[in-house]
Design a protein around this motif. Structure first.
Motif, PDB file in Angstrom:
ATOM      1  N   ASN A 159       0.914  -0.978  -0.279  1.00 26.68           N
ATOM      2  CA  ASN A 159      -0.262   0.047   0.116  1.00 26.68           C
ATOM      3  C   ASN A 159       0.897   1.112  -0.488  1.00 26.68           C
ATOM      4  OD1 ASN A 159      -2.431  -1.737  -0.266  1.00 26.68           O
ATOM      5  ND2 ASN A 159      -2.499  -1.244   2.501  1.00 26.68           N
ATOM      6  N   GLU A 160       2.263   0.945   0.321  1.00 24.31           N
ATOM      7  CA  GLU A 160       2.424   2.007   0.192  1.00 24.31           C
ATOM      8  C   GLU A 160       2.931   2.669  -1.167  1.00 24.31           C
ATOM      9  OE1 GLU A 160       3.590  -0.569   4.062  1.00 24.31           O
ATOM     10  OE2 GLU A 160       3.505  -0.833   1.777  1.00 24.31           O
ATOM     11  N   ILE A 161       2.936   2.019  -2.153  1.00 27.34           N
ATOM     12  CA  ILE A 161       3.494   2.404  -3.063  1.00 27.34           C
ATOM     13  C   ILE A 161       1.897   3.051  -3.819  1.00 27.34           C
ATOM     14  CG2 ILE A 161       3.732   1.554  -6.037  1.00 27.34           C
ATOM     15  CD1 ILE A 161       4.660  -1.135  -4.814  1.00 27.34           C
ATOM     16  N   ILE A 162       0.633   2.505  -3.717  1.00 23.46           N
ATOM     17  CA  ILE A 162      -0.564   3.523  -3.167  1.00 23.46           C
ATOM     18  C   ILE A 162      -0.305   4.764  -3.469  1.00 23.46           C
ATOM     19  CG2 ILE A 162      -2.812   4.168  -3.054  1.00 23.46           C
ATOM     20  CD1 ILE A 162      -2.955   0.762  -3.417  1.00 23.46           C
ATOM     21  N   ALA A 163       0.364   4.807  -1.650  1.00 23.75           N
ATOM     22  CA  ALA A 163      -0.157   6.288  -0.998  1.00 23.75           C
ATOM     23  C   ALA A 163       1.241   6.675  -2.065  1.00 23.75           C
ATOM     24  CB  ALA A 163       1.015   6.040   0.381  1.00 23.75           C
ATOM     25  N   GLU A 164       2.597   6.694  -2.399  1.00 22.31           N
ATOM     26  CA  GLU A 164       3.760   7.126  -2.733  1.00 22.31           C
ATOM     27  C   GLU A 164       2.838   7.567  -4.069  1.00 22.31           C
ATOM     28  OE1 GLU A 164       6.444   9.388  -3.867  1.00 22.31           O
ATOM     29  OE2 GLU A 164       6.398   8.422  -1.490  1.00 22.31           O
ATOM     30  N   VAL A 165       1.990   7.293  -4.893  1.00 26.23           N
ATOM     31  CA  VAL A 165       1.438   7.472  -6.350  1.00 26.23           C
ATOM     32  C   VAL A 165       0.353   8.024  -6.102  1.00 26.23           C
ATOM     33  CG1 VAL A 165      -0.010   6.487  -8.502  1.00 26.23           C
ATOM     34  CG2 VAL A 165       1.830   5.173  -7.549  1.00 26.23           C
ATOM     35  N   ALA A 166      -0.449   8.113  -4.937  1.00 22.96           N
ATOM     36  CA  ALA A 166      -1.497   9.544  -4.857  1.00 22.96           C
ATOM     37  C   ALA A 166      -0.979  10.230  -4.781  1.00 22.96           C
ATOM     38  CB  ALA A 166      -2.154   8.643  -3.478  1.00 22.96           C
ATOM     39  N   LYS A 167      -0.117  10.251  -3.591  1.00 24.48           N
ATOM     40  CA  LYS A 167       1.254  11.592  -3.256  1.00 24.48           C
ATOM     41  C   LYS A 167       1.410  12.445  -4.380  1.00 24.48           C
ATOM     42  CE  LYS A 167       5.440  12.992  -1.099  1.00 24.48           C
ATOM     43  NZ  LYS A 167       6.182  12.661  -0.024  1.00 24.48           N
ATOM     44  N   ARG A 168       2.065  12.282  -5.440  1.00 15.93           N
ATOM     45  CA  ARG A 168       2.797  12.525  -6.461  1.00 15.93           C
ATOM     46  C   ARG A 168       2.140  12.854  -7.299  1.00 15.93           C
ATOM     47  NH1 ARG A 168       8.336   9.143  -8.009  1.00 15.93           N
ATOM     48  NH2 ARG A 168       8.689   8.906  -5.657  1.00 15.93           N
ATOM     49  N   LEU A 169       0.379  12.626  -7.507  1.00 17.80           N
ATOM     50  CA  LEU A 169      -0.382  12.946  -8.610  1.00 17.80           C
ATOM     51  C   LEU A 169      -1.560  13.822  -8.053  1.00 17.80           C
ATOM     52  CD1 LEU A 169      -1.683   9.222  -9.982  1.00 17.80           C
ATOM     53  CD2 LEU A 169      -0.196  11.121 -11.097  1.00 17.80           C
ATOM     54  N   GLY A 170      -1.030  14.044  -6.543  1.00 22.87           N
ATOM     55  CA  GLY A 170      -2.295  15.166  -5.659  1.00 22.87           C
ATOM     56  C   GLY A 170      -3.353  14.489  -5.897  1.00 22.87           C
ATOM     57  N   ILE A 171      -3.696  13.463  -5.543  1.00 21.05           N
ATOM     58  CA  ILE A 171      -5.436  12.564  -5.162  1.00 21.05           C
ATOM     59  C   ILE A 171      -5.589  12.218  -4.123  1.00 21.05           C
ATOM     60  CG2 ILE A 171      -5.713  12.538  -8.288  1.00 21.05           C
ATOM     61  CD1 ILE A 171      -5.148   9.600  -7.028  1.00 21.05           C
ATOM     62  N   ALA A 172      -6.615  11.941  -3.410  1.00 21.71           N
ATOM     63  CA  ALA A 172      -6.839  10.617  -2.123  1.00 21.71           C
ATOM     64  C   ALA A 172      -6.523   9.727  -2.565  1.00 21.71           C
ATOM     65  CB  ALA A 172      -8.394  10.792  -2.009  1.00 21.71           C
ATOM     66  N   GLU A 173      -5.889   8.943  -1.965  1.00 24.76           N
ATOM     67  CA  GLU A 173      -5.176   7.227  -1.618  1.00 24.76           C
ATOM     68  C   GLU A 173      -5.892   6.503  -2.165  1.00 24.76           C
ATOM     69  OE1 GLU A 173      -2.931   5.284   1.457  1.00 24.76           O
ATOM     70  OE2 GLU A 173      -1.490   7.275   2.430  1.00 24.76           O
ATOM     71  N   GLN A 174      -7.510   6.902  -1.600  1.00 26.27           N
ATOM     72  CA  GLN A 174      -9.102   5.631  -2.244  1.00 26.27           C
ATOM     73  C   GLN A 174      -8.696   5.544  -3.379  1.00 26.27           C
ATOM     74  OE1 GLN A 174     -10.326   3.653  -0.206  1.00 26.27           O
ATOM     75  NE2 GLN A 174     -10.672   2.828  -2.533  1.00 26.27           N
ATOM     76  N   HIS A 175      -8.820   7.415  -4.050  1.00 27.32           N
ATOM     77  CA  HIS A 175      -8.929   7.727  -6.114  1.00 27.32           C
ATOM     78  C   HIS A 175      -7.747   6.878  -6.225  1.00 27.32           C
ATOM     79  CE1 HIS A 175     -10.243   9.040  -9.029  1.00 27.32           C
ATOM     80  NE2 HIS A 175      -9.097   9.471  -9.632  1.00 27.32           N
ATOM     81  N   ALA A 176      -6.664   6.519  -5.862  1.00 28.94           N
ATOM     82  CA  ALA A 176      -5.349   5.584  -6.170  1.00 28.94           C
ATOM     83  C   ALA A 176      -5.947   4.196  -6.484  1.00 28.94           C
ATOM     84  CB  ALA A 176      -4.134   6.211  -5.414  1.00 28.94           C
ATOM     85  N   ALA A 177      -6.629   3.889  -5.237  1.00 31.99           N
ATOM     86  CA  ALA A 177      -6.372   2.587  -5.143  1.00 31.99           C
ATOM     87  C   ALA A 177      -7.192   2.468  -5.203  1.00 31.99           C
ATOM     88  CB  ALA A 177      -6.631   2.379  -3.593  1.00 31.99           C
ATOM     89  N   ASN A 178      -7.919   2.219  -6.467  1.00 31.55           N
ATOM     90  CA  ASN A 178      -9.341   2.261  -7.074  1.00 31.55           C
ATOM     91  C   ASN A 178      -8.929   1.904  -8.558  1.00 31.55           C
ATOM     92  OD1 ASN A 178     -11.141   2.225  -5.250  1.00 31.55           O
ATOM     93  ND2 ASN A 178     -12.006   3.993  -5.791  1.00 31.55           N
ATOM     94  N   LYS A 179      -7.315   2.891  -8.756  1.00 39.50           N
ATOM     95  CA  LYS A 179      -6.626   2.895 -10.342  1.00 39.50           C
ATOM     96  C   LYS A 179      -5.533   1.610 -10.420  1.00 39.50           C
ATOM     97  CE  LYS A 179      -8.774   6.382 -12.332  1.00 39.50           C
ATOM     98  NZ  LYS A 179      -9.943   5.682 -13.804  1.00 39.50           N
ATOM     99  N   ASP A 180      -4.762   1.307  -9.034  1.00 40.20           N
ATOM    100  CA  ASP A 180      -4.487   0.444  -9.015  1.00 40.20           C
ATOM    101  C   ASP A 180      -4.434  -1.281  -9.612  1.00 40.20           C
ATOM    102  OD1 ASP A 180      -1.901   0.212  -7.942  1.00 40.20           O
ATOM    103  OD2 ASP A 180      -2.936  -1.820  -6.223  1.00 40.20           O
ATOM    104  N   GLU A 181      -3.759  -1.457 -10.120  1.00 37.84           N
ATOM    105  CA  GLU A 181      -3.792  -2.244 -11.183  1.00 37.84           C
ATOM    106  C   GLU A 181      -5.345  -2.609 -11.749  1.00 37.84           C
ATOM    107  OE1 GLU A 181      -0.671  -5.722  -9.490  1.00 37.84           O
ATOM    108  OE2 GLU A 181      -2.428  -5.111  -7.735  1.00 37.84           O
TER     109      GLU A 181
END
Length: 179
Positions: free
Chosen positions: A37-59
């Motif tokens: 989940n640390e990967i998701i958190a880092e992607v969300a941070k760099r995209l400036g979006i909520a972690e949940q939104h990044a998690a929904n796009k993950d894989e």
């Protein structure tokens, strides 16, 4: 490439097989950093979006198939906007591709630090030829996976079976499309 005095373990897994738990156990026992989940958190941070939104796009993948399946789920396959679906696949890079490339970049950056267990996200393909890298695939019989998901997510058997079927399809589609 991991530094000479370090290792990287990638974990690819079937949904419900316990692959993440096994990865965490390996990391703990070997003194490695566990990255899931640390990967998701880092992607969300760099995209400036909520972690949940990044998690929904993950894989995940989108495209014509997702529009067709959405329409079929709504029992209205003829109501799909095919022009919109085709235009999305033929236009400039989608948010999906931006998310994918940033995820790949994060995985590669983390792997270059070494001493890590990286779960999923195509890491086994991204690091296929990297030295000092071990690739593991965790799988389990379907009845075990169903029971595991029922317990973990508090679902009934039918719901767990449907979720596993959907997640297996999504995961296979993601890997086939991008790797």
């Amino acid at each position: 490439i991991p530094p000479a005095d370090s290792v990287v373990v990638t974990i690819s897994r079937q949904f419900g097989s316990g692959g993440s738990d096994i990865g965490r156990l390996i990391a703990t026992e070997a003194g490695l950093t566990f990255l899931n989940n640390e990967i998701i958190a880092e992607v969300a941070k760099r995209l400036g979006i909520a972690e949940q939104h990044a998690a929904n796009k993950d894989e995940q993948t989108e495209g014509i198939a997702s529009y067709i399946f959405d329409a079929m789920r709504a029992s209205q396959p003829f109501n799909i906007n095919y022009h919109k679906a085709l235009a999305r696949t033929l236009s400039e890079p989608s948010n999906e591709l931006v998310h994918l490339h940033l995820t790949q970049k994060v995985v590669l950056e983390l792997a270059s630090k070494g001493n890590a267990v990286i779960v999923g996200r195509g890491s086994q393909f991204l690091l296929h030829h990297a030295p000092r890298t071990l690739h593991l695939y965790i799988f389990a019989p379907l009845p075990y996976r169903i029971e595991n998901i029922m317990k973990e997510m508090q679902l009934g058997r039918e719901q767990a079976e449907q979720l596993i079927e959907r997640r297996d399809y999504e995961h296979d589609n993601y890997l086939r499309r991008y790797y």
